[in-house]
Scaffold this motif. Structure first.
Motif, PDB file in Angstrom:
ATOM      1  N   ARG A  10      14.062  40.315  60.912  1.00  0.00           N
ATOM      2  CA  ARG A  10      15.024  39.210  60.828  1.00  0.00           C
ATOM      3  C   ARG A  10      16.445  39.759  60.935  1.00  0.00           C
ATOM      4  O   ARG A  10      17.201  39.805  59.971  1.00  0.00           O
ATOM      5  CB  ARG A  10      14.835  38.448  59.525  1.00  0.00           C
ATOM      6  CG  ARG A  10      13.501  37.741  59.456  1.00  0.00           C
ATOM      7  CD  ARG A  10      13.349  36.956  58.186  1.00  0.00           C
ATOM      8  NE  ARG A  10      12.004  36.377  58.118  1.00  0.00           N
ATOM      9  CZ  ARG A  10      11.492  35.862  57.022  1.00  0.00           C
ATOM     10  NH1 ARG A  10      12.185  35.830  55.908  1.00  0.00           N
ATOM     11  NH2 ARG A  10      10.278  35.361  57.044  1.00  0.00           N
ATOM     12  N   ASP A  11      16.806  40.147  62.156  1.00  0.00           N
ATOM     13  CA  ASP A  11      18.070  40.847  62.396  1.00  0.00           C
ATOM     14  C   ASP A  11      19.167  39.951  62.964  1.00  0.00           C
ATOM     15  O   ASP A  11      20.210  40.428  63.374  1.00  0.00           O
ATOM     16  CB  ASP A  11      17.836  42.039  63.320  1.00  0.00           C
ATOM     17  CG  ASP A  11      17.264  41.641  64.676  1.00  0.00           C
ATOM     18  OD1 ASP A  11      17.224  40.434  64.999  1.00  0.00           O
ATOM     19  OD2 ASP A  11      16.863  42.552  65.416  1.00  0.00           O
ATOM     20  N   ALA A  12      18.933  38.631  63.012  1.00  0.00           N
ATOM     21  CA  ALA A  12      19.902  37.624  63.460  1.00  0.00           C
ATOM     22  C   ALA A  12      20.082  37.569  64.974  1.00  0.00           C
ATOM     23  O   ALA A  12      20.860  36.761  65.462  1.00  0.00           O
ATOM     24  CB  ALA A  12      21.262  37.780  62.766  1.00  0.00           C
ATOM     25  N   GLN A  55      22.022  43.293  60.301  1.00  0.00           N
ATOM     26  CA  GLN A  55      22.240  42.075  61.084  1.00  0.00           C
ATOM     27  C   GLN A  55      22.925  42.416  62.399  1.00  0.00           C
ATOM     28  O   GLN A  55      23.878  43.181  62.429  1.00  0.00           O
ATOM     29  CB  GLN A  55      23.094  41.079  60.289  1.00  0.00           C
ATOM     30  CG  GLN A  55      22.434  40.630  59.001  1.00  0.00           C
ATOM     31  CD  GLN A  55      21.135  39.880  59.252  1.00  0.00           C
ATOM     32  OE1 GLN A  55      21.126  38.817  59.858  1.00  0.00           O
ATOM     33  NE2 GLN A  55      20.025  40.455  58.791  1.00  0.00           N
ATOM     34  N   HIS A  56      22.431  41.836  63.486  1.00  0.00           N
ATOM     35  CA  HIS A  56      22.955  42.065  64.839  1.00  0.00           C
ATOM     36  C   HIS A  56      23.089  43.552  65.167  1.00  0.00           C
ATOM     37  O   HIS A  56      24.182  44.021  65.498  1.00  0.00           O
ATOM     38  CB  HIS A  56      24.311  41.367  65.028  1.00  0.00           C
ATOM     39  CG  HIS A  56      24.231  39.876  64.926  1.00  0.00           C
ATOM     40  ND1 HIS A  56      23.677  39.104  65.913  1.00  0.00           N
ATOM     41  CD2 HIS A  56      24.604  39.037  63.947  1.00  0.00           C
ATOM     42  CE1 HIS A  56      23.735  37.833  65.543  1.00  0.00           C
ATOM     43  NE2 HIS A  56      24.287  37.760  64.349  1.00  0.00           N
TER      44      HIS A  56
END
Length: 141
Positions: free
Chosen positions: A87-89, A67-68
């Protein structure tokens, strides 16, 4: 300020032929790869080296979606095991439909031979922040 790049880079993990006789060592670890990736985009030959030699570089495919991911971060995914790795935010620019992330796809050549596919996505919030995803093309016949 240099060019920022998101780190999500994905590769298929299929065995590939060696890069050639007398090939120079481009990187010796993930830390080496990321130290370059923090300052500039990896060159096609460097991406090929990383994807073909990820085990030698002690790089393991992530089973979790990062994530991010930060600028310059390099993440290796097995696309068959982690289906939604995109879907890495981060908020990426969308197509006109407002739903789908706009990605530009290109085949990249090394010494005139197309060996990689690259997908580019552009940040919605920061013009200099991009995500590049790479994978190996099947070897030419």
């Amino acid at each position: 300020g240099g060019r920022e790049g998101a780190g999500a880079q994905a590769g298929n993990m299929t065995a590939q032929p060696p890069l050639g006789n007398g090939e120079e060592v481009l990187f010796s670890s993930l830390a080496d790869v990321e130290s370059v990736a923090k300052t500039r985009w990896l060159k096609n030959k460097e991406v090929l080296y990383v994807l073909r030699r990820c085990a030698e570089l002690n790089m393991r495919a992530s089973s979790d979606i990062v994530q991010h991911p930060r600028s310059g971060q390099v993440v290796l995914y097995d696309r068959s095991a982690v289906k939604h790795f995109r879907r890495d935010a981060h908020e990426w620019k969308k197509k006109r439909d407002g739903k789908t992330v706009r990605e530009d796809h290109e085949k990249l050549k090394i010494e005139g031979v197309p060996l990689l596919t690259c997908c580019y996505a552009h940040s919605e919030a920061t013009a200099t922040f991009h995500r590049r995803i790479y994978w190996l093309l099947p070897p030419p016949p």
